[in-house]
Design an enzyme around this catalytic site. Structure first.
Site, mmCIF file in Angstrom:
data_model
loop_
_atom_site.group_PDB
_atom_site.id
_atom_site.type_symbol
_atom_site.label_atom_id
_atom_site.label_comp_id
_atom_site.label_asym_id
_atom_site.label_seq_id
_atom_site.Cartn_x
_atom_site.Cartn_y
_atom_site.Cartn_z
ATOM 1 N N CYS A 85 0.826 -1.209 0.000
ATOM 2 C CA CYS A 85 0.000 0.000 0.000
ATOM 3 C C CYS A 85 0.865 1.266 0.000
ATOM 4 O O CYS A 85 1.603 1.515 0.968
ATOM 5 C CB CYS A 85 -0.906 -0.019 1.234
ATOM 6 S SG CYS A 85 -1.742 1.537 1.601
ATOM 7 N N CYS A 88 0.431 3.458 3.042
ATOM 8 C CA CYS A 88 1.088 2.910 4.234
ATOM 9 C C CYS A 88 2.575 3.229 4.220
ATOM 10 O O CYS A 88 3.164 3.573 5.250
ATOM 11 C CB CYS A 88 0.876 1.406 4.314
ATOM 12 S SG CYS A 88 -0.856 0.885 4.435
#
Length: 525
Positions: A85, A88
């Site tokens: 991600c 993230c």
């Protein structure tokens, strides 16, 4: 492979690298990060080398429950993320800034909050992430560490004690720290120096439940105490017997099961580590075998995670106050409240001989030894032993009150005082008024208070006041109950005694190894 295939593959690699750079992940070279996703993630964020350890603790399905269930921190933050991600990866440097404040011995505010993360992209963590209803990345949850152990969380469902941290307003370190400050009523800053702004620092003046967190400090003090002895090569023929007796006392009555078990292992193998055979060593030296060169840290006497490098209940407001001396006093008190009446005299001589032979603070050692020598006869029951150590502790405090007042060396947040205070134990004084120094002591109440305070209360508690799930096995019974590690227990049961039987058990083990055992040292009065 054809030239066309090689060119296409190179183009794909370049495009992927360009994508990650545009996402702000700080990668300098995609090709250097081929490998497991975890290795890739540790290289992302701020261009840090993968050799530099992250401050946040990465957990997985195998370590999650055990680590959080046993954490000494008051609160925990768990970040559920996915290594693929981009959001993230962008958030990781911000999360790390906050983690560096709270995680590890070098942190500015250690032991208050533990910052962790779980990679939901790893297939093995799928069920763990499902337990906490992770539907987007990153997801941050907040609770006392023990609340996460073997539990579930559903958004909007009350009663779990777990709370979602809203980071939708902005994923920055400052906003996360602001949320934490609002939650705790604290004023932590990203630029704090050691111990600064610790408005959540524990104060042990009037809250009897705060002693529950001292179990971690007792473990820390035990390891540091024995490590000083081992590393300074203080084990000599004349000091072996006092040390052996003290190790036997720890094995029988230490409040931490891990310390009892680890100390028993050292005790059983003592002569293999430090030989006392005069034919090998002469009259003044102890032969140290290869394993005997280790310190307490190498033996993991209280578990692999100890020492943690910081204090919790015994933490001072300055780096040079409280700490080890506080932890040592709690260790001694916790031992005395757990012995039986018929062990009291031996425990008294064991503690006095140990401090006399192994405590490196010369003034402290001399004063303590003087108070031992002033006793006409060793206490013959638990009550007398517990109250003797309590009076001794207060005599030390009274001397230090004067010294610290003159030198201004005391801790301003934790000034020395005659103890326990009337706030901590209102029933411990007859007609107590105006704080600590009025009224006469009700020693029956003092004895009962000490038994509770250093006995049943000396166990990890979660924020709600209940004992942390899964840690009851680490806590020894209180007062006169006998608690010994697995292994030593059988020998003690067969011998039908507690503290003294450990000596029998130890001697049996040494005879099997054909080593000569020294006679116990006489008590010093």
């Amino acid at each position: 492979m054809s030239t066309l295939h090689v060119a296409l593959l190179a183009l794909v690699v370049l495009l992927l690298a360009a994508f990650d750079r545009a996402a702000g992940d700080g990668i300098s070279s995609w090709t250097s990060d081929f490998g497991p996703r975890r290795s890739l993630l540790r290289d992302l964020g701020g261009g840090r080398s993968s050799e530099i350890a992250d401050a946040a603790v990465e957990l997985n399905s195998s370590t999650f429950d055990a680590y959080l269930g046993e954490s000494p921190a008051r609160f925990a933050v768990v970040e559920f993320f996915a290594s693929w991600c981009p959001a993230c990866r962008n958030y990781k440097p911000q999360y790390e800034k906050v983690a560096k404040i709270f995680n590890g011995a070098s942190a500015v505010h250690p032991g208050i909050i533990v910052m962790t993360r779980v990679d939901c992209a790893q297939r093995a963590n799928g069920k763990l992430c499902d337990r906490f209803s992770v539907s987007h990345y990153p997801t941050l949850l907040w609770a006392p560490p023990a609340k996460f152990r073997n539990s579930k969380w559903t958004p909007g469902k009350a009663g779990s004690g777990i709370e979602d941290i809203d980071i939708q307003k902005g994923r920055t370190a400052q906003l996360l720290l602001d949320w934490i400050n609002d939650k705790l009523g604290s004023s932590f800053s990203l630029i704090d120096e050691k111990f600064a702004n610790e408005s959540t620092l524990l104060h042990n003046i009037s809250d009897p439940e705060q002693i529950s967190r001292a179990l971690y400090d007792v473990e820390e003090a035990t390891v540091e105490l024995l490590d000083i002895i081992f590393q300074n090569k203080m084990i000599k023929p004349k000091t072996q017997a006092p040390l052996i007796k003290f190790l036997q006392l720890i094995v029988a009555h230490h409040p931490s099961k891990r310390c009892r078990r680890g100390t028993a292992e050292v005790l059983v193998n003592f002569d293999e580590l430090w030989s006392s055979d005069s034919s090998l060593t002469g009259s003044t030296e102890v032969a140290i075998h290869s394993e005997g060169n280790k310190g307490a840290l190498d033996f993991h006497i209280c578990g692999t995670e100890v020492p943690r490098g910081y204090w919790i209940f015994c933490r001072g407001s300055r780096n040079d106050t409280r700490g080890f001396s506080c932890g040592l006093w709690i260790l001694l008190h916790s031992l005395t409240v757990r012995v039986r009446d018929d062990e009291s005299a031996l425990t008294f001589t064991t503690i006095c001989d140990f401090i006399h032979n192994f405590f490196l603070c010369e003034d402290c050692r001399r004063h303590f030894y003087g108070m031992c020598s002033s006793v006409g006869a060793p206490p013959n029951n638990t009550r007398k032993l517990v109250l003797w150590l309590w009076r001794t502790h207060n005599q030390v405090n009274e001397r230090l009150i004067k010294e610290e007042r003159e030198s201004a060396s005391g801790d301003p947040k934790f000034p020395k005082t005659v103890w326990p205070s009337s706030q901590l134990c209102p029933s411990c004084r007859h007609n107590a008024v105006d704080g600590d120094r009025r009224g006469t002591w009700n020693e029956d109440e003092v004895f009962r208070f000490l038994g509770r305070y250093y006995g049943t209360s000396l166990a990890p508690l979660d924020k709600s006041g209940g004992q942390v799930s899964g840690t009851e096995d680490d806590v020894a019974p209180t007062t006169s109950a006998v608690a010994v590690p697995v292994g030593a227990a059988l020998g003690i049961a067969l011998a039908s005694c507690a503290f003294g039987a450990l000596a029998c058990f130890w001697r049996t083990q040494q005879k099997k190894r054909k080593h000569k055992l020294m006679k116990p040292a006489e008590a010093h009065y």
